[in-house]
Structures are given as structure tokens and as C-alpha cells.
Write a protein that holds these residues in place. Structure first.
Motif, PDB file in Angstrom:
ATOM      1  N   LYS A  58      -2.362 -27.983 -25.460  1.00 19.20           N
ATOM      2  CA  LYS A  58      -3.474 -27.051 -25.219  1.00 19.20           C
ATOM      3  C   LYS A  58      -4.490 -27.645 -24.254  1.00 19.20           C
ATOM      4  O   LYS A  58      -4.956 -26.962 -23.338  1.00 19.20           O
ATOM      5  N   VAL A  59      -4.836 -28.918 -24.454  1.00 17.91           N
ATOM      6  CA  VAL A  59      -5.804 -29.563 -23.557  1.00 17.91           C
ATOM      7  C   VAL A  59      -5.240 -29.650 -22.146  1.00 17.91           C
ATOM      8  O   VAL A  59      -5.919 -29.331 -21.162  1.00 17.91           O
ATOM      9  N   ALA A  92       0.134 -32.851 -21.053  1.00 16.97           N
ATOM     10  CA  ALA A  92       0.714 -31.800 -21.891  1.00 16.97           C
ATOM     11  C   ALA A  92       2.175 -32.061 -22.226  1.00 16.97           C
ATOM     12  O   ALA A  92       2.619 -31.758 -23.326  1.00 16.97           O
ATOM     13  N   LEU A 126      -2.885 -27.802 -20.696  1.00 16.90           N
ATOM     14  CA  LEU A 126      -2.805 -26.482 -20.071  1.00 16.90           C
ATOM     15  C   LEU A 126      -4.181 -25.923 -19.745  1.00 16.90           C
ATOM     16  O   LEU A 126      -4.362 -25.259 -18.718  1.00 16.90           O
ATOM     17  N   PHE A 127      -5.168 -26.198 -20.600  1.00 19.03           N
ATOM     18  CA  PHE A 127      -6.531 -25.747 -20.309  1.00 19.03           C
ATOM     19  C   PHE A 127      -7.048 -26.398 -19.029  1.00 19.03           C
ATOM     20  O   PHE A 127      -7.618 -25.719 -18.163  1.00 19.03           O
ATOM     21  N   TYR A 173       5.416 -15.146 -22.524  1.00 20.15           N
ATOM     22  CA  TYR A 173       4.116 -15.817 -22.474  1.00 20.15           C
ATOM     23  C   TYR A 173       3.550 -15.837 -21.055  1.00 20.15           C
ATOM     24  O   TYR A 173       2.332 -15.780 -20.863  1.00 20.15           O
ATOM     25  N   PRO A 196       0.608 -30.135 -30.334  1.00 19.89           N
ATOM     26  CA  PRO A 196      -0.015 -28.892 -29.848  1.00 19.89           C
ATOM     27  C   PRO A 196      -1.385 -29.117 -29.222  1.00 19.89           C
ATOM     28  O   PRO A 196      -1.737 -28.461 -28.251  1.00 19.89           O
ATOM     29  N   SER A 197      -2.162 -30.057 -29.756  1.00 22.00           N
ATOM     30  CA  SER A 197      -3.497 -30.284 -29.193  1.00 22.00           C
ATOM     31  C   SER A 197      -3.405 -30.855 -27.777  1.00 22.00           C
ATOM     32  O   SER A 197      -4.174 -30.464 -26.904  1.00 22.00           O
TER      33      SER A 197
END
Length: 163
Positions: free
Chosen positions: A111-112, A151, A114-115, A49, A107-108
């Protein structure tokens, strides 16, 4: 030719420190039987990844070059190396928590977090390059820490209060 002694100490001291940390960590994990198939699977997946993150960083640099921004080779290679190793570590931590924790990460939230982390790094790196002042990268530390804690912290269920 001028040799920067502190640069050399930092460069090779970082390598020596990293190798010692890696070696001692593996010794400790070996004693606790932590080097199993799951360990190797998690870190192989994380390395895979992290190449996608590195590819994204390459596209950012090519975009900056297309806009006519001059970039030094050492700076680009250093940022690419940091991007690859940091994303490998962060993704490895996330996968380890998800595989070994009773309460996996949402997961949400991941994702937030890491974004925000990636966006902050990109924005402050671009600002640093445009202004030729690397101190702007220090401003990315607080949002990055908040993003990582967001995260990597599993969402806790509030305990119900019964009367």
C-alpha cells in the motif's frame, strides 16, 4: 499535413514489440505449463483492479479541466492508456507474487509503495501539464522505482544470531 516519422516508428514499433513480447512470453509459459486456472484468475483480477486506477486518473483529468487547464486529446488518451496498462501489469505482478511465493508481500508495504508510486505520477504529471514541459515526468522515475521495489520486495526476517 506533416508526418512525424519517428512518432510513427515509435507508435507502430511499440505495438509490434509489445505483441512479439506477449506472443513469446505465452509460448514460453505454455511450454512450462504456466497457463493454468491460477494464471487466468490472477490476470483477470488485475485487469479488474486496473479499471479502478484508470477511473482515478479520469477524475484527476476532469479536476484539471475544472481548474481551466487545457489538455490535448492525444495526451490525455496516451496517459490513460499508460495508466491502465501499467496498473494492470503492476497489480498482476503483485498478485502473482502473493499467490506463488512462500513469503507473501506485506500489505502495508504494498500500500505504501503503490501510494508513493501513484502520488508521484500524479504530481509530476500535473507539474508537466502546468509548465508545459514533459521533462518533469523524468523526475518521477527515481521515486517510482523506489516505490515499486518497496512494494514488490517481501520483508525478510532477520536471522537470529545464537552464540
Amino acid at each position: 499535413m506533416e508526418i512525424n516519422i519517428w512518432g510513427m516508428i515509435g507508435l507502430y514499433g511499440g505495438v509490434i514489440g509489445g505483441l512479439l513480447g506477449w506472443w513469446f512470453g505465452r509460448q514460453k509459459a505454455r511450454k512450462k505449463r504456466g497457463l493454468d486456472e491460477l494464471y487466468y484468475h490472477i490476470w483477470q483480477k488485475a485487469r479488474s483492479y486496473s479499471w479502478y486506477v484508470t477511473l482515478g486518473a479520469l477524475y484527476v483529468f476532469f479536476t484539471l479541466l475544472n481548474f481551466g487547464i487545457e489538455l490535448s486529446t492525444a495526451m490525455v488518451l496516451g496517459i490513460l492508456l499508460l495508466t491502465h496498462v501499467a496498473s494492470w501489469g503492476i497489480i498482476g505482478i503483485i498478485l502473482t507474487i502473493n499467490m506463488s511465493s512462500a513469503a507473501p508481500l506485506q500489505p502495508s508495504r504494498v500500500k505504501v509503495g503503490l501510494f508513493v508510486f501513484i502520488t508521484s505520477i500524479i504530481v509530476f504529471t500535473i507539474i508537466s501539464i502546468l509548465t508545459t514541459n514533459w521533462l518533469f515526468l523524468l523526475f518521477s522515475i527515481p521515486p517510482n522505482l523506489i516505490a515499486l521495489f518497496t512494494a514488490l520486495t517481501p520483508k525478510r526476517k532477520d536471522s537470529e544470531v545464537t552464540y
